[in-house]
Motif scaffolding. Structure first.
Motif, short mmCIF file in Angstrom:
data_model
loop_
_atom_site.label_atom_id
_atom_site.label_comp_id
_atom_site.label_asym_id
_atom_site.label_seq_id
_atom_site.Cartn_x
_atom_site.Cartn_y
_atom_site.Cartn_z
N ALA A 42 0.83 -1.21 0.00
CA ALA A 42 0.00 0.00 0.00
C ALA A 42 0.86 1.25 0.00
N THR A 43 1.96 1.23 0.75
CA THR A 43 2.86 2.38 0.81
C THR A 43 3.56 2.60 -0.53
N ILE A 44 4.00 1.51 -1.15
CA ILE A 44 4.65 1.62 -2.46
C ILE A 44 3.68 2.18 -3.48
N ALA A 45 2.47 1.64 -3.52
CA ALA A 45 1.47 2.09 -4.48
C ALA A 45 1.15 3.57 -4.30
N LYS A 46 1.00 4.00 -3.07
CA LYS A 46 0.71 5.41 -2.79
C LYS A 46 1.85 6.30 -3.25
N ASP A 47 3.08 5.87 -3.02
CA ASP A 47 4.24 6.65 -3.44
C ASP A 47 4.31 6.74 -4.97
N PHE A 48 4.14 5.62 -5.64
CA PHE A 48 4.24 5.59 -7.09
C PHE A 48 3.19 6.50 -7.75
N GLN A 49 2.00 6.56 -7.17
CA GLN A 49 0.93 7.37 -7.75
C GLN A 49 1.27 8.85 -7.78
N GLN A 50 2.24 9.24 -6.97
CA GLN A 50 2.60 10.65 -6.89
C GLN A 50 3.51 11.10 -8.03
N PHE A 51 4.21 10.16 -8.68
CA PHE A 51 5.15 10.59 -9.72
C PHE A 51 5.14 9.72 -10.98
N ILE A 52 4.30 8.69 -11.02
CA ILE A 52 4.18 7.85 -12.19
C ILE A 52 2.73 7.91 -12.68
N ASP A 53 2.55 8.23 -13.95
CA ASP A 53 1.20 8.40 -14.49
C ASP A 53 0.43 7.09 -14.54
N SER A 54 1.09 6.01 -14.91
CA SER A 54 0.42 4.74 -15.12
C SER A 54 1.41 3.61 -14.94
N THR A 55 0.89 2.43 -14.61
CA THR A 55 1.76 1.26 -14.50
C THR A 55 2.34 0.86 -15.86
N ALA A 140 8.49 -4.43 -8.85
CA ALA A 140 7.40 -3.53 -9.26
C ALA A 140 7.34 -3.28 -10.76
N THR A 141 8.06 -4.07 -11.55
CA THR A 141 8.02 -3.87 -13.00
C THR A 141 7.60 -5.11 -13.79
N ILE A 142 7.84 -6.29 -13.29
CA ILE A 142 7.64 -7.48 -14.12
C ILE A 142 6.18 -7.77 -14.43
N LEU A 143 5.27 -7.53 -13.49
CA LEU A 143 3.86 -7.82 -13.76
C LEU A 143 3.29 -6.88 -14.81
N ALA A 144 3.69 -5.61 -14.76
CA ALA A 144 3.23 -4.67 -15.78
C ALA A 144 3.79 -5.04 -17.14
N ARG A 148 1.36 -6.48 -20.61
CA ARG A 148 1.33 -6.00 -21.99
C ARG A 148 0.98 -7.09 -22.98
N LYS A 149 1.22 -8.34 -22.62
CA LYS A 149 0.97 -9.47 -23.51
C LYS A 149 -0.44 -10.04 -23.36
N SER A 150 -1.18 -9.56 -22.37
CA SER A 150 -2.48 -10.14 -22.07
C SER A 150 -3.60 -9.51 -22.91
N PRO A 151 -4.73 -10.21 -23.04
CA PRO A 151 -5.87 -9.65 -23.77
C PRO A 151 -6.41 -8.37 -23.15
N ALA A 152 -6.14 -8.17 -21.86
CA ALA A 152 -6.64 -6.98 -21.16
C ALA A 152 -5.61 -5.87 -21.11
N PRO A 156 -4.61 -0.62 -17.99
CA PRO A 156 -3.41 -0.79 -17.15
C PRO A 156 -3.74 -1.41 -15.80
N LEU A 157 -2.79 -2.13 -15.25
CA LEU A 157 -2.91 -2.61 -13.88
C LEU A 157 -2.96 -1.44 -12.92
N THR A 158 -3.61 -1.63 -11.78
CA THR A 158 -3.48 -0.64 -10.72
C THR A 158 -2.07 -0.78 -10.14
N PHE A 159 -1.65 0.20 -9.37
CA PHE A 159 -0.31 0.10 -8.79
C PHE A 159 -0.22 -1.06 -7.80
#
Length: 227
Positions: A42-55, A140-144, A148-152, A156-159
């Motif tokens: 939760a802390t990582i996701a909150k931090d990332f949302q402040q400076f990264i537009d999207s996963t 924090a990078t491999i799942l995103a 990219r290869k998935s039908p969905a 974008p994934l949430t953080f």
């Protein structure tokens, strides 16, 4: 978990054998240590949302993202270290790097090309993640990247969804293969005064040692608090 810890310890010993010193923080893994993973995510996701537009912006930036993870994890007073290597996916290796190639990169040092008069570091094949003191992997990078290869992929994934950790429910089966630990690979291969991220990496190296020293000191002498 046991297999990963064994591989991590071997990678740490290999790194020490080649380049001993504090660039390879002597992390000793203890699986009995408790880490509040939901709070950490939760802390990582909150931090990332402040400076990264999207996963969608996470793939291809594993070393810089590991830097941000390190600051967050250190602020939560959790020992950790950078880990470099590869990941076995269901359909093969993630970056397909062998220990011999990684060793060659270390020996070759940082390589910088000039592109339109601007120094640009040559592409790096190795993958980077964080190993916590209890042996858990945080990536924090491999799942995103795999998303990219998935039908969905158009959504974008949430953080929170993008942050992988060992044992994450619903995550693909990933086998992490550590080959080198600590900052040795980053310092030898990625860090050059000519590169645009030089000052960013250099500050991280210095801050990391201070963070770990503070955590070690407080655990050794609990009555001492950070100034």
């Amino acid at each position: 978990m046991i297999d990963y810890i064994s591989r991590f310890n071997e990678a740490r010993a290999w790194t020490d054998f080649r380049y001993a010193g504090m660039s390879n923080y002597p992390l000793r893994i203890d699986p009995s240590l408790q880490v509040d993973v939901p709070a950490l995510v939760a802390t990582i996701a909150k931090d990332f949302q402040q400076f990264i537009d999207s996963t969608d912006d996470l793939p291809g930036r594993c070393f810089l993202i590991a830097r941000e993870l390190s600051y967050i994890i250190g602020a939560m007073e959790i020992r950790h270290t950078v880990t470099v290597g590869d990941v076995r996916l269901k359909d093969g290796l993630y970056v397909n790097i062998a220990r011999e190639r990684l060793a060659s990169d270390l020996d070759g040092g940082c390589r910088v090309d000039m592109v339109n008069g601007v120094p640009i570091g040559k592409p790096i094949d190795a993958h980077c993640w964080i190993t916590l003191e209890n042996g858990l992997v945080i990536d924090a990078t491999i799942l995103a990247s795999q998303h990219r290869k998935s039908p969905a992929a158009q959504i974008p994934l949430t953080f929170e969804e993008a942050i992988y950790f060992t044992g994450k429910e619903g995550a693909p089966d990933l086998e992490y293969i550590p080959m080198a630990t600590g900052f040795v690979y980053l310092q030898r291969v990625l860090t050059s005064p000519q590169d645009g991220d030089f000052s960013t990496y250099l500050k991280w190296y210095r801050d990391f040692n201070q963070m770990m020293c503070a955590i070690d000191l407080e655990r050794l002498v609990p009555t001492l608090q950070r100034a």
